[in-house]
Design a protein around this motif. Structure first.
Motif, short mmCIF file in Angstrom:
data_model
loop_
_atom_site.label_atom_id
_atom_site.label_comp_id
_atom_site.label_asym_id
_atom_site.label_seq_id
_atom_site.Cartn_x
_atom_site.Cartn_y
_atom_site.Cartn_z
N GLY A 122 0.67 -1.60 -0.10
CA GLY A 122 -0.27 -0.30 0.12
C GLY A 122 0.80 0.87 -0.14
N SER A 123 0.53 2.41 -0.53
CA SER A 123 1.05 3.97 -0.10
C SER A 123 1.27 4.52 1.08
CB SER A 123 0.02 4.95 -1.44
OG SER A 123 -0.11 4.40 -2.50
N ILE A 164 7.44 18.22 2.04
CA ILE A 164 6.53 18.60 2.22
C ILE A 164 5.70 17.71 0.72
CG2 ILE A 164 6.03 20.33 0.49
CD1 ILE A 164 8.03 21.97 1.06
N TRP A 165 4.53 17.30 1.58
CA TRP A 165 3.59 16.21 0.85
C TRP A 165 2.31 17.16 0.48
CZ3 TRP A 165 4.61 11.23 2.03
CH2 TRP A 165 5.41 10.80 3.27
N PRO A 176 -6.70 20.95 4.01
CA PRO A 176 -6.94 18.88 4.40
C PRO A 176 -6.20 18.46 3.22
CG PRO A 176 -9.37 21.11 3.99
CD PRO A 176 -8.25 21.21 3.95
N THR A 177 -5.61 17.38 3.81
CA THR A 177 -5.45 16.54 3.04
C THR A 177 -5.18 14.78 3.35
OG1 THR A 177 -3.14 15.68 1.91
CG2 THR A 177 -3.09 16.74 3.99
N TYR A 178 -4.53 14.17 2.84
CA TYR A 178 -4.87 12.67 2.95
C TYR A 178 -4.08 11.88 5.19
CZ TYR A 178 -3.75 7.69 3.35
OH TYR A 178 -3.97 6.48 3.23
N GLY A 179 -5.17 11.54 5.77
CA GLY A 179 -4.57 11.93 7.28
C GLY A 179 -3.23 10.79 7.90
N MET A 180 -3.30 9.71 6.94
CA MET A 180 -1.86 9.07 6.97
C MET A 180 -0.33 9.85 7.20
SD MET A 180 -2.21 6.05 8.16
CE MET A 180 -0.66 5.56 8.26
N TYR A 181 -0.38 11.25 6.38
CA TYR A 181 1.12 11.66 6.52
C TYR A 181 1.43 12.33 7.89
CZ TYR A 181 -0.58 13.03 1.67
OH TYR A 181 -0.85 12.30 0.12
N GLU A 182 -0.50 12.48 8.69
CA GLU A 182 0.08 12.92 10.07
C GLU A 182 0.68 12.36 10.53
OE1 GLU A 182 -1.80 16.60 13.21
OE2 GLU A 182 -3.19 16.42 11.22
N VAL A 183 -0.55 10.94 10.75
CA VAL A 183 -0.37 9.77 11.10
C VAL A 183 0.92 9.14 11.47
CG1 VAL A 183 -1.11 6.99 12.01
CG2 VAL A 183 -2.80 9.07 11.26
N ILE A 208 4.77 17.70 12.79
CA ILE A 208 4.27 18.07 11.89
C ILE A 208 4.43 19.49 11.55
CG2 ILE A 208 2.00 18.04 11.04
CD1 ILE A 208 2.65 15.49 9.51
N ARG A 209 3.83 20.26 10.57
CA ARG A 209 3.89 21.93 10.77
C ARG A 209 3.10 22.05 9.32
NH1 ARG A 209 9.99 24.86 10.96
NH2 ARG A 209 10.28 24.27 12.69
N LYS A 210 1.92 22.42 9.54
CA LYS A 210 0.96 22.40 8.75
C LYS A 210 0.88 23.95 7.90
CE LYS A 210 -1.46 19.58 11.32
NZ LYS A 210 -2.96 18.94 12.64
N ALA A 211 0.26 24.18 6.85
CA ALA A 211 0.51 25.03 5.86
C ALA A 211 -1.16 25.18 5.24
CB ALA A 211 1.71 25.48 4.89
#
Length: 349
Positions: free
Chosen positions: A80-81, A148-149, A105-112, A121-124
């Protein structure tokens, strides 16, 4: 300062001597395999799976290479990705030291996955039009920002990110830029996959879970410079892609025409469904989509979500997600499923 892969890799990973499996130590043809402590008598299935799978997935990568027009040496395969995401963290990010940037808002697995690996994690956040805030993003970057995701088309909003903004980041940031293209097959925009030779810091994620309809087989792809793939291969488990997945995906890759037909059908239903939704009183807004789902703003989203559950219809409640207030994320189903959904929504008073 230019891009330097060696400066980005964690020191312990750069020095890592990867596990050498029995299949790594043998190359060539043989008929008697007594090297890996497998059960030589077979297995209880009609097709024997007593042998370990190819740890480098050579046959499968050759098939993917043919379809994607990317050299096999630039392909990394994950369970899986999500495994690709985890391996990128473990390759480049020093726990407790480094940081990455996401654009919610984006795919949650980057943060998990960042939390699992103890990475800041830094959020823009995206703008109100679900596009990148490049100035905010730039201000978050420091010497410890490794990745950067970017998710395009984005999940859960469904839109593609502005290509010029992505190119600006690629041209001005010397860390790893990951573009997650899980939904690219449904998009009007072209993939960045042909830009790999222009950007040595670019990693592109794609998947067999969406357009290819193989979510149950768990196969994700990362495309990158061969030096990045080489270091990721050091980090992954030796047999991370099982033999069944390798066999079935290789077989599926012979049916590109069928997949393209499914994509066209899904996109047509997406466009039709968006128009129908706008005629339903409970629906307030339907956002443009380049994916196989629609983000739909409705009155009393949580109530609508629960009502649909009573009808046996499951959608995704995104009403508590930043910038997605009051929204449901609705996957494009079969024609019958879409009709059931529309009838249920239209019945809400």
């Amino acid at each position: 300062m230019s891009f330097s892969l060696q400066q980005l890799i964690r020191k312990n990973i750069a020095a890592l001597k990867p596990y050498s499996s029995a299949r790594d130590e043998f190359s060539g043809d043989a008929s008697v395999f007594l090297d890996a402590n497998e059960n030589s008598l077979g297995s209880p299935l009609l097709k024997w799976y007593n042998r370990y799978p190819d740890p480098h997935q050579k046959k499968l990568k050759a098939a993917i290479s043919s379809v994607k027009s990317v050299p096999a040496s630039q392909i990394f395969l994950g369970n899986g990705s999500d495994e690709c995401i985890d391996v990128l963290y473990r390759t480049f990010c020093e726990p407790g030291v480094d940081n990455v940037i996401i654009c919610p808002p984006t795919y949650g697995m980057y943060e998990v996955s960042a939390a699992i690996n103890n990475i800041e994690i830094r959020k823009a956040p995206l703008t109100e039009h679900f596009q990148l805030d490049t100035i905010h993003l730039e201000n978050l970057v420091d010497i410890h920002t490794k990745i950067i995701w970017l998710c395009s088309p984005n999940n859960p909003t469904g839109n593609s990110l502005n290509r010029v903004d992505i190119e600006t980041i690629l041209n001005n940031y010397n860390g790893i830029v990951v573009i997650d293209e899980a939904y690219i097959n449904f998009s009007r925009q072209k993939s960045f996959i042909q830009e790999l030779s222009d950007y040595p810091n670019l990693v592109i994620l794609q998947t067999f879970s969406k357009a290819w309809g193989l979510a149950g087989l768990r196969l994700g792809m990362a495309f990158a410079h061969e030096l990045i793939v080489e270091i990721m291969d050091k980090v992954k488990p030796p047999y991370n892609i099982n033999q069944v997945t390798q066999d079935l995906v290789t077989e599926a890759l012979q049916e590109v025409g069928m997949v393209n037909d499914m994509i066209k059908e899904i996109v047509a239903m997406r466009e039709a469904l968006a128009k129908v939704f706008l005629q339903i009183p409970v629906v307030e807004k339907v956002y443009p989509s380049d994916a196989n789902f629609l983000l739909v703003q409705v009155k009393n989203a949580s109530s609508v979500y629960n009502y649909l559950l009573t009808k046996g219809i499951v959608v995704r409640d995104r009403s508590n997600v930043q910038l997605c207030e009051g929204c449901l994320r609705i996957t494009i189903g079969t024609e019958k499923e879409n009709t059931l959904l529309v009838d249920a929504l239209a019945a809400i008073e």
